[in-house]
Design an enzyme around this catalytic site. Structure first.
Site, PDB file in Angstrom:
ATOM      1  CG  ASP A 133      -2.295  -2.597   7.232  1.00 29.04           C
ATOM      2  OD1 ASP A 133      -3.432  -2.509   7.750  1.00 29.04           O
ATOM      3  OD2 ASP A 133      -1.901  -1.835   6.330  1.00 29.04           O
ATOM      4  CD1 TRP A 150      -2.662   1.637   0.433  1.00 28.15           C
ATOM      5  CD2 TRP A 150      -2.045   1.901   2.584  1.00 28.15           C
ATOM      6  NE1 TRP A 150      -3.386   2.678   0.957  1.00 28.15           N
ATOM      7  CE2 TRP A 150      -3.034   2.869   2.267  1.00 28.15           C
ATOM      8  CE3 TRP A 150      -1.513   1.869   3.875  1.00 28.15           C
ATOM      9  CZ2 TRP A 150      -3.488   3.800   3.208  1.00 28.15           C
ATOM     10  CZ3 TRP A 150      -1.972   2.780   4.806  1.00 28.15           C
ATOM     11  CH2 TRP A 150      -2.951   3.734   4.472  1.00 28.15           C
ATOM     12  CE  LYS A 209     -10.147   0.316   2.966  1.00 28.25           C
ATOM     13  NZ  LYS A 209      -9.326   0.561   1.842  1.00 28.25           N
TER      14      LYS A 209
END
Ligand code: KET
Length: 406
Positions: A216, A135, A252
């Site tokens: 993460d 990311w 999300k």
């Protein structure tokens, strides 16, 4: 009028991911399509607020006893307990032994930042290894927190799969004690995750070298549609009794993007250490944002603590995950039907919100210019932004890009 004291400030480039939305918003075309940021859209192309979230919000609004006082520095206590349970499992020995400290932070990004600043202050090894690629915000977050960033091999473009031997080699030659950033599931941007066996090998290697895992977890539930299955990697590392960090995001999986709800957990060897670690986390948070916002965390806590609402959430989450999987199949079928040159099976093999298409920067630019399709320049498309109606347009664009814009 004299010159501005800021006259020498140069124009900064847009963010590689969020800037895609900025460009999309400026486009007047009726066929424009935003596949940049990882944000879920319905079949109608609209943002989705989960029913269970609406319900929780209604309950919160109706509850006249609720006030808007500051939360403690560490956030909403219920939210923290329930978040730890969600990621480590209801029966996690680490939780039962009070070896976990969890603090509410500003979504996934804020959790990573707080964890990294804690490590920069209190951990002896200041190097963090991040996967190549990862990311785009990871290197910036960790560098600004005071860590030094190195990368480990992760993705092999030639196989469009995991470069497992490269990964083991690079982690194997990392200095003992180094921090390693791991995507818990649904690796962004590649959609390629290690298998359970490979996770176990990674665990053994990391524990034997004393490497510190920093997970993460931004997509729990989005990979398989199952919250527990998507936390398996983390639980494997916690089960061996060793230490780790985990940054959780509800952006999300609960669709709470703009509410900025997340948590940082640090699993320690003993309860005593966990207590001291938490006291230091407070010293990181207090001057950074003082204490976290109350609304989003209250929504999450309301849902997680009620059995029926939890079930309702997991059903809605599974529906989102399933719709993404069906978009994979539809896009794959559409490219096959067009006879688009190349092997596109990675579209159905990759996991999570994104397809790492393999399209290059020129091809992406071509698709944006000619087809008004917006995506990150590394060729990542957010499958969650696609619908049955827009698949043909995307397939046409990919076909044209591959056959004419190479
Ligand atoms: N980790 C990963 C791997 C990740 O993809 C994101 C967001 C985050 C953390 C942080 O999310 P937060 O909203 O702070 O909980 N990724 C999407 C959005 C973004 O770039 O901000 C994306 O890659 O599109």
């Amino acid at each position: 009028m004299s010159d501005s004291v800021f006259a020498s400030v140069v124009q900064a480039p847009e963010d590689p991911i969020l800037g895609v939305t900025v460009a999309y918003n400026k486009d007047q075309s009726p066929v424009k399509l935003n596949l940049g940021v990882g944000a879920y859209r319905t079949e109608e192309g609209k943002p989705l607020v989960l029913n269970v979230v609406r319900k929780a919000e209604q309950m919160l609004v109706n509850d006249q006893s609720r006030v808007k006082e500051y939360l403690p520095i560490t956030g909403l206590a219920d939210f923290n307990k329930l978040s730890a349970k969600l990621i480590f499992g209801a029966n996690s020995p680490a939780i039962q032994e009070n070896r976990v400290t969890t603090v509410q932070c500003l979504s996934g990004t804020g959790s990573l930042r707080v964890g990294a600043e804690f490590l920069a202050r209190h951990y002896h090894e200041k190097t963090i290894y991040i996967p190549q690629p990862t990311w785009g915000n990871h290197p910036k977050v960790f560098t600004l927190a005071g860590l030094s960033v190195k990368s480990y091999r992760y993705y092999d473009p030639s196989t469009r799969g995991l470069d497992f031997s490269g990964l083991l080699e690079d982690l194997g030659s990392a200095p003992s004690g180094a921090i390693v950033l791991l995507h818990a599931c649904a690796h962004n941007p590649t959609g390629v995750d290690p298998t359970s066996d490979q996770w176990e090998q990674i665990r053994q290697l990391m524990r034997s070298k004393g490497l510190l895992p920093f997970f993460d977890s931004a997509y729990q539930g989005f990979a398989s549609g199952n919250l527990d299955a998507d936390a398996e990697s983390i639980r494997l590392f916690v089960a061996d009794g060793g230490e780790c960090l985990a940054a959780q995001s509800y952006a999300k999986n609960m669709g709470l993007y703009g509410e900025r709800v997340g948590a940082l957990s640090i699993v320690c060897k003993t309860a005593d250490v966990a207590t001291r670690v938490e006291s230091q986390l407070k010293l990181v948070i207090r001057p950074m944002f003082s204490n976290p916002p109350i609304h989003g965390a209250s929504i999450v806590a309301t849902i997680l603590k009620d059995g029926d609402m939890y079930t309702e959430w997991s059903v809605e989450l599974k529906a989102m995950a399933d719709r993404i999987i069906s978009m994979r199949q539809q896009l794959y079928d559409a490219l096959c039907a067009r006879g688009t040159p190349g092997d596109w099976s990675h579209i159905i093999k990759q996991i999570g919100m994104f397809t790492f298409t393999g399209l290059n920067t020129n091809q992406v630019a071509f698709m944006t210019k000619e087809y008004h399709i917006y995506m990150t320049s590394d060729g990542r498309i957010s499958m969650a932004g696609l619908s049955s109606k827009t698949v043909p347009h995307l397939a046409d664009a990919i076909h044209a890009a591959v056959t004419s814009a190479a």
